[in-house]
Design a protein around this motif. Structure first.
Motif, PDB file in Angstrom:
ATOM      1  N   ARG A 111       1.677   7.971   4.962  1.00  0.00           N
ATOM      2  CA  ARG A 111       0.307   8.199   5.446  1.00  0.00           C
ATOM      3  C   ARG A 111       0.149   7.943   6.943  1.00  0.00           C
ATOM      4  O   ARG A 111      -0.877   8.290   7.517  1.00  0.00           O
ATOM      5  CB  ARG A 111      -0.652   7.327   4.638  1.00  0.00           C
ATOM      6  CG  ARG A 111      -0.822   7.863   3.212  1.00  0.00           C
ATOM      7  CD  ARG A 111      -1.661   6.958   2.345  1.00  0.00           C
ATOM      8  NE  ARG A 111      -2.050   7.653   1.128  1.00  0.00           N
ATOM      9  CZ  ARG A 111      -2.342   7.048  -0.015  1.00  0.00           C
ATOM     10  NH1 ARG A 111      -2.286   5.738  -0.102  1.00  0.00           N
ATOM     11  NH2 ARG A 111      -2.685   7.743  -1.083  1.00  0.00           N
ATOM     12  N   GLU A 112       1.130   7.284   7.549  1.00  0.00           N
ATOM     13  CA  GLU A 112       1.088   7.023   8.995  1.00  0.00           C
ATOM     14  C   GLU A 112       2.511   7.144   9.485  1.00  0.00           C
ATOM     15  O   GLU A 112       3.410   6.532   8.904  1.00  0.00           O
ATOM     16  CB  GLU A 112       0.529   5.616   9.248  1.00  0.00           C
ATOM     17  CG  GLU A 112       0.549   5.235  10.703  1.00  0.00           C
ATOM     18  CD  GLU A 112      -0.094   3.880  10.991  1.00  0.00           C
ATOM     19  OE1 GLU A 112      -0.921   3.399  10.197  1.00  0.00           O
ATOM     20  OE2 GLU A 112       0.260   3.296  12.033  1.00  0.00           O
ATOM     21  N   LEU A 149      -8.586  10.685  12.303  1.00  0.00           N
ATOM     22  CA  LEU A 149      -7.292  10.342  12.881  1.00  0.00           C
ATOM     23  C   LEU A 149      -6.465  11.624  12.884  1.00  0.00           C
ATOM     24  O   LEU A 149      -6.402  12.317  11.863  1.00  0.00           O
ATOM     25  CB  LEU A 149      -6.603   9.273  12.031  1.00  0.00           C
ATOM     26  CG  LEU A 149      -7.362   7.961  11.934  1.00  0.00           C
ATOM     27  CD1 LEU A 149      -6.593   6.975  11.047  1.00  0.00           C
ATOM     28  CD2 LEU A 149      -7.557   7.374  13.318  1.00  0.00           C
ATOM     29  N   LEU A 188       2.481   3.440   3.250  1.00  0.00           N
ATOM     30  CA  LEU A 188       2.495   2.709   4.516  1.00  0.00           C
ATOM     31  C   LEU A 188       3.773   1.872   4.584  1.00  0.00           C
ATOM     32  O   LEU A 188       4.061   1.105   3.661  1.00  0.00           O
ATOM     33  CB  LEU A 188       1.273   1.792   4.647  1.00  0.00           C
ATOM     34  CG  LEU A 188      -0.096   2.492   4.701  1.00  0.00           C
ATOM     35  CD1 LEU A 188      -1.205   1.459   4.891  1.00  0.00           C
ATOM     36  CD2 LEU A 188      -0.153   3.528   5.829  1.00  0.00           C
ATOM     37  N   MET A 238      -5.975  19.221  -5.340  1.00  0.00           N
ATOM     38  CA  MET A 238      -5.984  17.981  -6.126  1.00  0.00           C
ATOM     39  C   MET A 238      -6.630  18.243  -7.479  1.00  0.00           C
ATOM     40  O   MET A 238      -7.622  18.960  -7.571  1.00  0.00           O
ATOM     41  CB  MET A 238      -6.764  16.910  -5.369  1.00  0.00           C
ATOM     42  CG  MET A 238      -6.926  15.605  -6.120  1.00  0.00           C
ATOM     43  SD  MET A 238      -7.428  14.249  -5.033  1.00  0.00           S
ATOM     44  CE  MET A 238      -9.165  14.576  -4.857  1.00  0.00           C
ATOM     45  N   ASN A 249      -3.742  11.461   4.902  1.00  0.00           N
ATOM     46  CA  ASN A 249      -4.138  10.706   3.712  1.00  0.00           C
ATOM     47  C   ASN A 249      -3.562  11.382   2.469  1.00  0.00           C
ATOM     48  O   ASN A 249      -4.283  11.954   1.660  1.00  0.00           O
ATOM     49  CB  ASN A 249      -5.662  10.635   3.648  1.00  0.00           C
ATOM     50  CG  ASN A 249      -6.144   9.589   2.671  1.00  0.00           C
ATOM     51  OD1 ASN A 249      -5.332   8.805   2.144  1.00  0.00           O
ATOM     52  ND2 ASN A 249      -7.422   9.572   2.407  1.00  0.00           N
ATOM     53  N   GLU A 250      -2.235  11.299   2.333  1.00  0.00           N
ATOM     54  CA  GLU A 250      -1.540  11.988   1.246  1.00  0.00           C
ATOM     55  C   GLU A 250      -2.108  11.589  -0.114  1.00  0.00           C
ATOM     56  O   GLU A 250      -2.418  10.430  -0.365  1.00  0.00           O
ATOM     57  CB  GLU A 250      -0.040  11.640   1.271  1.00  0.00           C
ATOM     58  CG  GLU A 250       0.699  12.115   2.511  1.00  0.00           C
ATOM     59  CD  GLU A 250       0.927  13.625   2.527  1.00  0.00           C
ATOM     60  OE1 GLU A 250       0.646  14.293   1.512  1.00  0.00           O
ATOM     61  OE2 GLU A 250       1.369  14.137   3.574  1.00  0.00           O
ATOM     62  N   ILE A 251      -2.242  12.586  -0.987  1.00  0.00           N
ATOM     63  CA  ILE A 251      -2.727  12.311  -2.340  1.00  0.00           C
ATOM     64  C   ILE A 251      -1.655  11.551  -3.115  1.00  0.00           C
ATOM     65  O   ILE A 251      -1.934  10.620  -3.861  1.00  0.00           O
ATOM     66  CB  ILE A 251      -3.057  13.627  -3.071  1.00  0.00           C
ATOM     67  CG1 ILE A 251      -4.138  14.384  -2.300  1.00  0.00           C
ATOM     68  CG2 ILE A 251      -3.496  13.350  -4.514  1.00  0.00           C
ATOM     69  CD1 ILE A 251      -4.333  15.814  -2.766  1.00  0.00           C
ATOM     70  N   PHE A 278      -8.441  19.041  -1.222  1.00  0.00           N
ATOM     71  CA  PHE A 278      -8.740  17.701  -0.726  1.00  0.00           C
ATOM     72  C   PHE A 278      -8.255  17.636   0.719  1.00  0.00           C
ATOM     73  O   PHE A 278      -7.082  17.905   0.985  1.00  0.00           O
ATOM     74  CB  PHE A 278      -8.025  16.646  -1.573  1.00  0.00           C
ATOM     75  CG  PHE A 278      -8.104  15.248  -1.011  1.00  0.00           C
ATOM     76  CD1 PHE A 278      -9.282  14.511  -1.101  1.00  0.00           C
ATOM     77  CD2 PHE A 278      -7.016  14.680  -0.370  1.00  0.00           C
ATOM     78  CE1 PHE A 278      -9.357  13.235  -0.569  1.00  0.00           C
ATOM     79  CE2 PHE A 278      -7.081  13.384   0.156  1.00  0.00           C
ATOM     80  CZ  PHE A 278      -8.254  12.664   0.055  1.00  0.00           C
ATOM     81  N   VAL A 291       0.868  -1.175   0.000  1.00  0.00           N
ATOM     82  CA  VAL A 291       0.000   0.000   0.000  1.00  0.00           C
ATOM     83  C   VAL A 291       0.905   1.225   0.000  1.00  0.00           C
ATOM     84  O   VAL A 291       1.806   1.341   0.831  1.00  0.00           O
ATOM     85  CB  VAL A 291      -0.927   0.035   1.235  1.00  0.00           C
ATOM     86  CG1 VAL A 291      -1.768   1.310   1.235  1.00  0.00           C
ATOM     87  CG2 VAL A 291      -1.824  -1.193   1.271  1.00  0.00           C
ATOM     88  N   PHE A 309      -1.394  10.821  11.197  1.00  0.00           N
ATOM     89  CA  PHE A 309      -1.932  10.194   9.978  1.00  0.00           C
ATOM     90  C   PHE A 309      -2.302  11.275   8.973  1.00  0.00           C
ATOM     91  O   PHE A 309      -2.976  12.240   9.327  1.00  0.00           O
ATOM     92  CB  PHE A 309      -3.198   9.400  10.317  1.00  0.00           C
ATOM     93  CG  PHE A 309      -3.005   8.319  11.349  1.00  0.00           C
ATOM     94  CD1 PHE A 309      -2.794   7.004  10.969  1.00  0.00           C
ATOM     95  CD2 PHE A 309      -3.024   8.618  12.709  1.00  0.00           C
ATOM     96  CE1 PHE A 309      -2.624   6.001  11.912  1.00  0.00           C
ATOM     97  CE2 PHE A 309      -2.853   7.623  13.666  1.00  0.00           C
ATOM     98  CZ  PHE A 309      -2.648   6.317  13.271  1.00  0.00           C
ATOM     99  N   PHE A 327      -7.748  11.427   7.632  1.00  0.00           N
ATOM    100  CA  PHE A 327      -8.507  10.185   7.513  1.00  0.00           C
ATOM    101  C   PHE A 327      -9.750  10.327   8.386  1.00  0.00           C
ATOM    102  O   PHE A 327      -9.644  10.613   9.581  1.00  0.00           O
ATOM    103  CB  PHE A 327      -7.700   9.005   8.038  1.00  0.00           C
ATOM    104  CG  PHE A 327      -6.634   8.510   7.110  1.00  0.00           C
ATOM    105  CD1 PHE A 327      -6.947   7.635   6.075  1.00  0.00           C
ATOM    106  CD2 PHE A 327      -5.312   8.889   7.282  1.00  0.00           C
ATOM    107  CE1 PHE A 327      -5.963   7.154   5.225  1.00  0.00           C
ATOM    108  CE2 PHE A 327      -4.318   8.405   6.439  1.00  0.00           C
ATOM    109  CZ  PHE A 327      -4.642   7.542   5.403  1.00  0.00           C
ATOM    110  N   GLY A 328     -10.906  10.118   7.805  1.00  0.00           N
ATOM    111  CA  GLY A 328     -12.131  10.176   8.586  1.00  0.00           C
ATOM    112  C   GLY A 328     -12.528   8.797   9.068  1.00  0.00           C
ATOM    113  O   GLY A 328     -12.261   7.807   8.392  1.00  0.00           O
TER     114      GLY A 328
END
Lengths: 635, 635
Positions: A244-245, A196, A47, A102, A232-234, A178, A44, A230, A182-183
């Motif tokens: 992303r984490e 997060l 990550l 974005m 949520n990178e595009i 964007f 992924v 965290f 992270f929701g």
């Protein structure tokens, strides 16, 4: 620029650097420092998992950080949750402003981060085509500033350069924000939206009153937190730079804006550091100025003494952790790139093989966060300063008839009472004055994002005025926030400590404090007659707090040295036949590969002192006889 | 049963326990050990933050865990991400089976955890009403077993007892499974579904091949991970017992199922532990048996020696961390409550004031996880064992014409090739046989949850048969998983170490290793003449690795002692006028409150040895003269 030998200060051609990078990446992968997460499922993006040596290095880095900052400065360490309810990030501004622009592929809907897309397009164009000097200059200027462009500016560049969706060649839509959080819904009903956290900071702001009370109301004080963030990178990149984490280590130093001095500034004021100011970037030639921190404060280059103190302490930390000090600079944010919460911000940037990258952010967040959460929660987040002498003040206590207000205004009543309860003394006085001449006052409130006006009748509010002698006054503290990206620093340390003896012999020359294991124990050949000595060494090293790794496999000793070097183990003890006769062993150091002969009873203290940096390898070389292994042993 | 003084073994009435609990909770809150997350926003159920003393205790607990397990047993520590893509938890069984039964209020839709609702209803009924003995017995039986009930059984009980929605009195719907994982989409498109991991374990399973390779292919070995877990509990409880985000420390010990022995079992085999077997719970009187671990293995009570070894090591860890050893038992899961991945499971249960609670799970997960991920990913997760002597084997290599298969079967082709590539030697042989007599073979595959049948023509597959001499054979390792809930153990330590001198003087008698700070430094009154001595003590203690806290505020010395006691600081050094004359100080211990007079030069080593548990306070009392403070100083 990295991969250079700190001692030799060797410089390499680009081709050599590329070669070295291949060996570097092979070593990282082969000895499992880290890998992409969920590889067996195809991986992924963004990550990453840390394998045993990487995890140990990261733990040592965090331990050093805790010692250098939390323990040495008596900071208040807390541990708050990653899952955070919506209202917290609404108040902090992240719901509205923690976004990247974005652009979407108009046909398949795939999203791309606009600035990175433009950068990549320009890089490709510059490397592939022969361009006129003025074209090159224009493209390079765009590339340098694209991160700070507005949506319209990005769109214009995309149109002008004719940039298309990279995988499909399709047209690209207009850049839209964007949100990078992270929701995740909290609870079984799914009705409590949450996120997060993208930074650990908010956990310290929302707990400010608790922390201030714990500290006995004395200010300044600093809270600190080591934990996960965290985003949520595009467009996550390969490697640990944009993921992303990630592990963060953050400090919120709360201080009185009237007293921005720091009692320990004297210990760092003479540090001369390379500063890249906003002025130099905006109106100058983008050059770096060498300046002491004292000069930086006096000239107003850095916002205040406390801010400068943490810049100095950050530099010292990075160097102690193994970052090459010649590859660090501090870059000030330009006004158009500053985060929504900051009034002055300096990044500690570290030079990687791909150029300088932000690894630590040092922001002056002023009173932004505490004020935002006071507004958002209705709970005042204030500290107190002692007045030079007591003064008489007028206190206005407001009593609201909540029952009737809720009855009259329903849901709006809650917002209205929260608003009034959050009033400052000045606002209370003003309100009292209004009610003196009116039977009802109009308020602007916001309910679920919608602004509306509500009327409060005089009958539902009462004012009590009294006079008090005040010993202290309340104020909203300012915050200096040093925020460390642990994975980025981890990466820098590995790049800067990478060494090659030849193509087959790559290794990491890490500071012993950071090394995953401090000492190896190797019998010269695999034989049970050495077992007692192995056991004695293992127990003795453990007793002095030195971690060790036994390798008594049947491989040649040279191969086993090479394997421990690959893990960055700085010291190695070898047991041979002489050990069984006179209780002596050899001790080897990773960079010089020199060995000395030393009695077992001495070796524990010597390795422990070497690992703690209390003595140097040179002093050990001077004290003990050199040991010359057979040629075969070192191959 | 908690809150008892370990030394006095006092027992309290229920009323006294309730009283003590009030003081306990007040202390936790007042000195900020932990608090509910986002308090100023009204708090969020199931989310807790650790304040400075709580955070330090938690860090010390994790440090001890790392020493006790990872370092002492040479485990491979890794750090994998919390965010996990869907296919991983689909393969592991969590998507389908990591659920609790939830009943919904038929009118407002609010969800309640069915078993907890039934439990609470029964508890209320038992405490409020006079019931007949047989009614009491029936209710208590239901309460004990309700956790293991099926949806139908729960529904029947709810109907029979007439349980309604607790807040509204509305009817309740039929119990439905609710998945406890927090979902969050990964990436900007939102098309890659993901979850926050509910356990750290999967990160170690999916990286098995990397870990096995790092360890040189030698088995057994253990991986370990300290990190966060997340569970979207339907009914989080007050306190740290059932929360939505928590620290875990997990071990996955991989071993050859043919060799379940553990070389270090001899060190724990004679430990006599209280075991509550499945048999005793299912068919007996629910009584606990005292049994040595050796007996437990020999009698087949515990699944194997490695499993028993970790039960013993877990017990030793808990006691060293400060859990009262008389309040620990090991309870075996009954067959109807076992997790979907386990074949035998023992919980280390610790007795709290509310009864025994699971704090550590010790599961024999057999080959479940590695087999599941082999199936899910198509990548084989195997170890190798050396054969007693080499043997000749037939190797079948399968070559698939992937290009044509993808052309013919589109998306299904991917699933089909993954399926065939995952085949064992036996399956390959069987398939080759089928193709000998058929031009095409039918396969059952699953595409996006839908099962379908596809045909593979003979032309697209070929087999190559060869013979090899094999030195080793592959196998799927078994796993013993000790999994520690850090917050639960943290809570137990605080409950068990809570002490009261009288109502005003509450404190924590923690093991020094766990104490947030080891030593306080207190000048007898606040005066600058003591500053040099304070500095000397602070530096000297830091040098021997002892953390210290100076309290030189103007409060009476007795009040300052009480404040350090509240934080569980075990030792206190007081500086007085004699210090300035003869360089001596007093040293005080928290439980006895006795003080001795000791030269400054001795005190560093003595406190360090006390903190490391190398000497006892009794031996210090015997060696140095007792110091009698003025009565006023201790108040």
């Amino acid at each position: 620029m990295d991969f250079k030998d700190l001692n030799a200060q060797a410089t390499f051609t680009n081709k050599e650097l590329e070669e070295r990078r291949k060996y570097f990446e092979d070593l990282i992968k082969r000895r499992y420092f880290f890998n992409q997460g969920f590889e067996i499922y195809g991986g992924v993006a963004g990550l990453y998992d840390y394998g045993p040596p990487g995890c140990a290095i990261k733990n040592n880095l965090l331990k050093l950080w805790r010692e250098h900052f939390i323990l040495e400065e008596d900071m208040l360490e807390i541990s708050s949750t990653c899952i955070t309810p919506y209202p917290v990030f609404k108040a902090s501004g992240h719901v509205d402003r923690f976004t990247d622009l974005m652009v979407k592929d108009v046909k398949n809907g795939a999203g791309h981060r606009a600035d990175k897309l433009i950068e990549a397009f320009i890089e490709a164009k510059l490397s592939k085509k022969k361009l006129k000097p003025e074209e090159v200059k224009e493209l390079e200027e765009i590339k340098q500033k694209v991160e700070t462009f507005s949506a319209q500016q990005m769109h214009d560049v995309i149109q002008k350069l004719g940039i298309k969706s990279p995988d499909t060649g399709n047209e690209l839509g207009f850049p839209e924000p964007f949100n990078l959080m992270f929701g995740t819904p909290i609870g079984p009903s799914g009705q409590l939206p949450g996120f997060l956290r993208p930074e650990t900071a908010q956990g310290m702001f929302v707990n400010f009153n608790r922390l201030n009370e714990f500290n006995g109301g004395r200010i300044p004080f600093a809270a600190a937190q080591i934990g996960l963030g965290f985003r949520n990178e595009i467009a996550p990149r390969n490697g640990l730079y944009r993921v992303r984490e990630f592990d963060m280590a953050e400090i919120e130093h709360f201080f009185d804006p009237k007293r921005p001095e720091h009692p320990k500034f004297k210990y760092v004021k003479d540090l001369k550091l390379p500063l890249l100011t906003a002025k130099s970037q905006e109106h100058g030639d983008g050059s770096v100025t060498q300046m002491t921190l004292e000069e930086a404060v006096k000239s107003g280059t850095v916002s205040n003494e406390t801010h400068a103190y943490f810049i100095g302490r950050t530099f010292l930390f990075l160097v102690e952790a193994g970052v090459n000090q010649n590859n660090i600079r501090f870059r000030q944010h330009m006004s158009n790139e500053m985060a929504h919460y900051a009034c002055d911000c300096w990044d500690a940037e570290i030079e990687f093989s791909h150029g300088f990258k932000e690894c630590v952010g040092l922001a002056n967040r002023s009173a932004f966060d505490l004020e935002s959460h006071t507004k958002g929660s209705g709970v005042k987040l204030l500290a107190a300063r002692r007045l030079p002498e007591p003064r008489k003040v007028t206190i206005i206590d407001i009593t609201l008839d909540k029952k009737e207000i809720f009855k009259a205004l329903k849901g709006d009543g809650n917002e209205l009472t929260k608003l009034i309860e959050g009033y400052s003394d000045e606002q209370k006085a003003e309100l009292m004055k209004k009610f003196e001449t009116a039977d009802s006052v109009e308020f602007d409130i916001k309910v679920k994002e919608v602004e509306k006006k509500v009327q409060l009748p005089k009958a539902l509010i009462s004012f009590k005025v009294s006079e008090q002698m005040q010993q202290e006054e309340k104020f909203v503290p300012y915050v200096i926030e040093p925020s460390f990206g642990v994975g980025r620093i981890f990466s820098a340390i590995l790049e800067h400590s990478f060494r090659m003896r030849d193509e087959k012999r790559t290794f990491f020359h890490l500071p012993p404090k950071i090394s995953p294991i401090k000492c190896s124990i190797l019998p010269v050949i695999s034989h049970e007659k050495y077992n007692d000595a192995i056991h004695k060494l293992k127990v003795g090293l453990t007793k002095v707090g030195v971690s060790s790794k036994v390798d008594d496999t049947g491989h040649a000793i040279g191969r086993r040295y090479a394997r421990t070097d690959e893990l960055g183990i700085p010291f190695g003890i070898t047991i041979d036949n002489d050990t069984l006769v006179d209780d002596s062993v050899t001790l080897r150091e990773i960079l010089t590969t020199k060995q000395i002969r030393i009695p077992i009873n001495d070796v524990f203290r010597v390795v422990s002192d070497l690992a703690d940096g209390l003595i140097t390898w040179d002093s050990v070389l001077a004290k003990y006889p050199l040991f010359k292994p057979n040629a075969s042993e070192e191959n």
